[in-house]
Write a protein that holds these residues in place. Structure first.
Motif, PDB file in Angstrom:
ATOM      1  N   TYR A   7      41.111  11.318  35.428  1.00 45.69           N
ATOM      2  CA  TYR A   7      42.360  11.571  34.697  1.00 45.69           C
ATOM      3  C   TYR A   7      42.071  11.903  33.236  1.00 45.69           C
ATOM      4  O   TYR A   7      42.711  12.790  32.654  1.00 45.69           O
ATOM      5  N   ILE A   8      41.121  11.199  32.617  1.00 47.06           N
ATOM      6  CA  ILE A   8      40.779  11.460  31.217  1.00 47.06           C
ATOM      7  C   ILE A   8      40.209  12.867  31.058  1.00 47.06           C
ATOM      8  O   ILE A   8      40.583  13.613  30.147  1.00 47.06           O
ATOM      9  N   THR A   9      39.307  13.256  31.959  1.00 45.10           N
ATOM     10  CA  THR A   9      38.713  14.596  31.910  1.00 45.10           C
ATOM     11  C   THR A   9      39.778  15.668  32.066  1.00 45.10           C
ATOM     12  O   THR A   9      39.789  16.678  31.346  1.00 45.10           O
ATOM     13  N   PHE A  13      40.931  18.652  29.265  1.00 46.40           N
ATOM     14  CA  PHE A  13      40.934  20.075  29.605  1.00 46.40           C
ATOM     15  C   PHE A  13      42.311  20.693  29.375  1.00 46.40           C
ATOM     16  O   PHE A  13      42.450  21.733  28.736  1.00 46.40           O
ATOM     17  N   THR A  14      43.337  20.035  29.902  1.00 46.27           N
ATOM     18  CA  THR A  14      44.687  20.597  29.779  1.00 46.27           C
ATOM     19  C   THR A  14      45.197  20.525  28.345  1.00 46.27           C
ATOM     20  O   THR A  14      45.897  21.425  27.882  1.00 46.27           O
ATOM     21  N   VAL A 220      49.091   7.164  32.015  1.00 42.54           N
ATOM     22  CA  VAL A 220      48.600   6.441  30.843  1.00 42.54           C
ATOM     23  C   VAL A 220      47.200   6.886  30.426  1.00 42.54           C
ATOM     24  O   VAL A 220      46.799   6.669  29.271  1.00 42.54           O
ATOM     25  N   TRP A 221      46.438   7.520  31.331  1.00 40.56           N
ATOM     26  CA  TRP A 221      45.127   8.045  30.950  1.00 40.56           C
ATOM     27  C   TRP A 221      45.190   9.514  30.549  1.00 40.56           C
ATOM     28  O   TRP A 221      44.385   9.975  29.722  1.00 40.56           O
ATOM     29  N   SER A 226      44.868  14.048  26.382  1.00 44.80           N
ATOM     30  CA  SER A 226      45.447  15.366  26.116  1.00 44.80           C
ATOM     31  C   SER A 226      45.944  15.476  24.678  1.00 44.80           C
ATOM     32  O   SER A 226      45.790  16.517  24.033  1.00 44.80           O
ATOM     33  N   MET A 227      46.533  14.397  24.146  1.00 43.82           N
ATOM     34  CA  MET A 227      47.007  14.415  22.761  1.00 43.82           C
ATOM     35  C   MET A 227      45.846  14.493  21.776  1.00 43.82           C
ATOM     36  O   MET A 227      45.955  15.102  20.708  1.00 43.82           O
ATOM     37  N   LEU A 228      44.723  13.882  22.138  1.00 42.31           N
ATOM     38  CA  LEU A 228      43.559  13.871  21.255  1.00 42.31           C
ATOM     39  C   LEU A 228      43.008  15.277  21.038  1.00 42.31           C
ATOM     40  O   LEU A 228      42.629  15.655  19.933  1.00 42.31           O
TER      41      LEU A 228
END
Length: 266
Positions: A7-9, A13-14, A220-221, A226-228
């Motif tokens: 989910y983090i990856t 990307f998105t 939550v992940w 994505s915001m970062l």
């Protein structure tokens, strides 16, 4: 832990392409989440796509916020246009989520894939409507907003693939079109998220920790990652050859959509 990392990856990307291309990231997130959810036993097959759409739309809420802030710092958001189009956007997204929740997964997947392919072809060929007119009046902008909102909610996108061509056609400079599209993605995500929560509320068979059609453990992940990265993509949009990146992105879109469709029909 493996799914958290996935989910983090996906969020990184998105978020990058959301910031760079003025899109919400749902074109990538929906097929990727569909495949991830299908690989987990807790998800009912008939609701996997609806959960992917709802979770993607909720994530876009925060991705769009990060992206619009970055574009606003560059002075690229036409706030007057955002204010005019928002009422139509909210109405359209609520109608779109209502329709999406009533459509079975396979027809919805076919529609989503067809839409992705159209967007990808537009990116590969760099097709753009020739600037030939000015923006319509307030009523016209609201009407366009209803259409953009409904289609965006139906396929869980931030509306960039629709808003940017419309604004470009109306003689808006491309950087302003991308920045304004990023801002328009926020009300799209608000209306769409509320719609997917409402239409999935109490639906039998959904996995634990679902808020309507939003799967919270993925949400939550996806959000912080994505915001970062979204502001980085927004900054690079003013420096890199975006047309070339769009073509590469389009190839990824087609591959992911085809894989999603294959998984749902196999």
């Amino acid at each position: 832990m493996l799914w958290w990392l996935a989910y983090i990856t996906l969020g990184l990307f998105t978020g990058f392409f959301a910031g760079m291309l003025g899109i919400g990231g749902g074109l990538v997130m929906v097929p990727a989440l569909t495949m991830m959810f299908a690989a987990q036993a807790a998800f009912p097959g008939s609701e996997i796509l609806h959960l992917a759409l709802g979770t993607s739309m909720a994530t876009i809420l925060f991705t769009a916020l990060a992206s619009l802030r970055a574009h606003h710092r560059h002075g690229a958001v036409l706030w007057r246009v955002v204010g005019q189009i928002t009422p139509g956007i909210l109405l359209g997204t609520l109608l779109g989520t209502l329709f999406a929740s009533s459509v079975p997964a396979r027809p919805l997947a076919i529609f989503f894939t067809a839409f992705v392919c159209l967007v990808a072809v537009q990116m590969i060929l760099n097709l753009k409507p020739k600037p030939s007119r000015d923006l319509p009046g307030a009523a016209g902008v609201i009407a366009v907003g209803v259409g953009i909102g409904a289609l965006s909610a139906l396929v869980a996108i931030g509306g960039g693939s629709l808003t940017v061509p419309f604004l470009t056609w109306c003689n808006v400079r491309v950087q302003h079109a991308i920045g304004t599209s990023a801002a328009v993605g926020f009300p799209i995500a608000v209306g769409g998220s509320l719609g997917y929560i409402y239409n999935g509320w109490g639906h039998p068979g959904l996995p634990e920790w679902s808020l309507g059609y939003i799967y919270l453990p993925a949400f939550v992940w996806l959000v912080p990652s994505s915001m970062l990265i979204a502001p980085l993509g927004a900054r690079l949009a003013h420096r890199l050859p975006v047309a070339t990146l769009k073509r590469l992105f389009a190839v990824v879109l087609i591959a992911l959509a085809a894989k999603m469709l294959w998984g749902l029909f196999a």
